[in-house]
Design an enzyme around this catalytic site. Structure first.
Site, PDB file in Angstrom:
ATOM      1  N   LYS A 124     -64.631 -29.013  23.166  1.00  0.00           N
ATOM      2  CA  LYS A 124     -63.278 -29.300  22.650  1.00  0.00           C
ATOM      3  C   LYS A 124     -62.287 -28.207  22.980  1.00  0.00           C
ATOM      4  O   LYS A 124     -61.104 -28.478  23.225  1.00  0.00           O
ATOM      5  CB  LYS A 124     -63.275 -29.576  21.149  1.00  0.00           C
ATOM      6  CG  LYS A 124     -64.073 -28.641  20.273  1.00  0.00           C
ATOM      7  CD  LYS A 124     -65.495 -29.040  20.284  1.00  0.00           C
ATOM      8  CE  LYS A 124     -66.457 -28.003  19.830  1.00  0.00           C
ATOM      9  NZ  LYS A 124     -67.061 -28.305  18.559  1.00  0.00           N
ATOM     10  N   ILE A 155     -69.590 -39.270  15.819  1.00  0.00           N
ATOM     11  CA  ILE A 155     -68.697 -40.400  15.490  1.00  0.00           C
ATOM     12  C   ILE A 155     -67.950 -40.809  16.765  1.00  0.00           C
ATOM     13  O   ILE A 155     -67.291 -39.967  17.378  1.00  0.00           O
ATOM     14  CB  ILE A 155     -67.659 -40.019  14.409  1.00  0.00           C
ATOM     15  CG1 ILE A 155     -68.347 -39.447  13.171  1.00  0.00           C
ATOM     16  CG2 ILE A 155     -66.797 -41.224  14.054  1.00  0.00           C
ATOM     17  CD1 ILE A 155     -67.374 -38.984  12.089  1.00  0.00           C
ATOM     18  N   ASP A 220     -61.488 -24.513  15.578  1.00  0.00           N
ATOM     19  CA  ASP A 220     -62.241 -25.649  16.139  1.00  0.00           C
ATOM     20  C   ASP A 220     -61.597 -26.973  15.707  1.00  0.00           C
ATOM     21  O   ASP A 220     -61.424 -27.878  16.530  1.00  0.00           O
ATOM     22  CB  ASP A 220     -63.700 -25.558  15.661  1.00  0.00           C
ATOM     23  CG  ASP A 220     -64.536 -26.729  16.138  1.00  0.00           C
ATOM     24  OD1 ASP A 220     -64.912 -26.729  17.332  1.00  0.00           O
ATOM     25  OD2 ASP A 220     -64.807 -27.653  15.346  1.00  0.00           O
ATOM     26  N   LYS A 224     -59.740 -30.031  17.966  1.00  0.00           N
ATOM     27  CA  LYS A 224     -60.041 -31.460  17.836  1.00  0.00           C
ATOM     28  C   LYS A 224     -58.791 -32.252  17.470  1.00  0.00           C
ATOM     29  O   LYS A 224     -58.579 -33.369  17.968  1.00  0.00           O
ATOM     30  CB  LYS A 224     -61.142 -31.653  16.798  1.00  0.00           C
ATOM     31  CG  LYS A 224     -62.480 -31.082  17.267  1.00  0.00           C
ATOM     32  CD  LYS A 224     -63.454 -30.939  16.128  1.00  0.00           C
ATOM     33  CE  LYS A 224     -64.817 -30.458  16.612  1.00  0.00           C
ATOM     34  NZ  LYS A 224     -65.695 -30.038  15.529  1.00  0.00           N
ATOM     35  N   GLY A 322     -74.527 -31.055  15.160  1.00  0.00           N
ATOM     36  CA  GLY A 322     -75.987 -31.111  15.207  1.00  0.00           C
ATOM     37  C   GLY A 322     -76.461 -31.658  16.540  1.00  0.00           C
ATOM     38  O   GLY A 322     -75.743 -32.397  17.228  1.00  0.00           O
TER      39      GLY A 322
END
Ligand code: NAP
Ligand code: HSE
Length: 456
Positions: A124, A155, A220, A224, A322
């Protein structure tokens, strides 16, 4: 060698000389996500081939330290240290960049695109900071540059914005898009862990960035949000201009006070076009009602709430970080690129959801102009008149108090007290002006704290 499974795909592949071919990937980086990709490619090989019509084969892996102890499923004979070689190698169709950071990731991706290779990345930082150049390069050379895993891990929010919502106008988005910070606040709330222990847990579970500062300070989530804003609103966004606050200033005390008022504290990213033609983009922790949907998003889960002009409200939630959820997004992108290889359909869907020529550089709303309710915390000497002085300064800035509690103080045998207030709607500029004055006049024993309240 397996043949493509689908018959129409086979015909088209034969026509293009791709029959019997595999989709060959060069894996740049083999840490948490890279190892997850190898595991997923092994465990889901059959279903992937049935969906894609060809197998995916790893032809090379680049890491920084080849002597590191790795999962036994990492084929030692494929491991090298030269990511640039994978970007140029003839037998690589798709460069999969899961190394992270800007340097050398940016140069590797650029080189791959120049060589006409398709690229899938989970990075990202790279897409938010250098995406404009890279995506334009990909568009002009007609290769795919996909980045589903870059936002909200597992997602599929990028695909939703790019394809499923292609006919709608997004009028607002908000969400929890950093798993590590949500994990930390969740563990501090539910298990009473202190910040450092909760962060160590998130790192051990593979959620955090190599440099967790970006998770903690909002960097972060800001990366995004910049990506989401482009896909949702068709906006060119200077990521560094997005105001951000991290979770590092949220204390266990704030979490406990928020709970007494019926709120939880969540790390939010918010975006919406304003009536004045600006974009209101913000990243910050906020109090949200315990009954709101985002309040139930715990641990490393992420959620993105989208308000479509025609669709109305819609929420997507799932694992935001993860190894395997992220690998799933990366490999689904590889499958998409593979399908394009078979059908010759590269760049059919614009990577940024909008045609590049229609993207607009919208001005960002000043954070000071934001109006809303606030949670304020003051640590004070418990002396007569202090509360009145603080209330006076707030009143002078047009900040009106809705509720207040005091804890500690002389009635409890303590010279210090904590005052917590919830305000009526006020402007962020006024609230911060008032807090600066209160701290400057030394009515407090430490810096005062303001957190926004979002009604959820
Ligand atoms: P990681 O565990 O730190 O792995 C990074 C990998 O890149 C390691 O294998 C490392 O080599 C290699 N590497 C780093 N610098 C290199 C260099 N100069 N040359 C060659 N190899 C180099 O990171 P990660 O968690 O997998 O994250 C990778 C990317 O995915 C990042 O962009 C991150 O933001 C993104 N992402 C991560 C998650 C997540 O949950 N972890 C979720 C979504 C997106 P060594 O193994 O030798 O150290
Ligand atoms: N460090 C990131 C997070 C990884 O915690 O959300 C997923 O992008």
């Amino acid at each position: 060698m397996n043949q493509p499974a689908d018959s129409a795909g086979v015909e088209r592949a034969v026509a293009k000389g791709l029959a019997g071919q595999r989709v060959r990937i060069g894996l740049v980086g083999c840490g948490v996500v890279g190892t997850g990709i190898l595991r997923l490619l092994r465990d889901n090989a059959e279903t992937i081939e049935a969906r894609l019509g060809a197998p995916i084969e790893v032809v090379g892996i680049a890491v920084r330290d080849p002597s590191k102890l790795r999962d036994p499923l990492v084929p030692a004979e494929l491991v090298g240290t030269d990511p640039m070689a994978l970007a140029t190698q003839d037998d690589v169709d798709v460069v999969v960049e899961v190394m992270g950071g800007l340097d050398p990731a940016g140069a590797v991706v650029k080189e791959a695109l120049e060589k006409g290779k398709h690229v899938v990345t989970a990075n990202k930082a790279l897409i938010a900071e250098e995406g404009e150049t890279l995506l334009e390069m990909a568009e002009s050379t007609g290769v795919d540059l996909y980045f589903e895993a870059a936002v909200a891990g597992g997602i599929p929010i990028i695909r939703v914005l790019r394809e499923a919502l292609a006919s709608d106008r997004v009028v607002a988005l908000s969400g929890i898009v950093n798993g590590t910070s949500n994990y930390i606040l969740s563990r501090m709330t539910s298990a009473g862990l202190d910040f450092a222990d909760a962060l160590a847990e998130a790192q051990a579970k593979g959620y955090a960035e190599a440099d967790p500062t970006l998770d903690i300070n909002g960097g972060d989530a800001r990366h995004k949000l910049a990506i989401l804003a482009t896909l949702a609103f068709g906006a060119r966004v200077d990521v560094h201009a997005i105001p951000m606050e991290g979770i590092d200033t949220v204390s266990a005390l704030d979490i406990a006070f928020a709970s007494r008022f019926g709120y939880v504290i969540k790390p939010l990213a918010i975006g919406r076009p304003t009536d004045d033609g600006e974009l209101d983009l913000r990243v910050h922790p906020a109090l949200i009602p315990e009954s709101s949907v985002l309040a139930s998003i715990h641990g490393a889960l992420n959620a993105v709430h989208i308000e479509g002009a025609m669709l109305g409200p819609s929420l997507m939630s799932g694992p935001g970080a993860g190894a395997l959820p992220t690998a799933m997004s990366v490999v689904s992108d590889i499958v998409d690129v593979g399908r394009n290889l078979i059908t010759g359909a590269h760049a059919r869907v614009p990577s940024r959801a909008f045609r590049g020529s229609t993207l607009q550089a919208l001005p960002l709303a000043s954070p000071k102009s934001h109006r809303g309710r606030f949670y304020l915390r003051f640590d004070v000497h418990d002396r007569t008149g202090v509360l009145g002085k603080i209330a006076n300064v707030l009143g002078g800035f047009d900040v009106s108090i809705e509720q207040m509690v005091q804890e500690g103080g002389q009635s409890e045998g303590n010279p210090h007290a904590t005052l917590v207030m919830l305000t009526h709607v006020a402007s962020a500029g006024d609230v911060h002006g008032a807090l600066e004055e209160i701290d400057r006049l030394q009515y407090t024993t430490g810096p005062s704290r303001a957190l926004r309240i979002e009604e959820g």
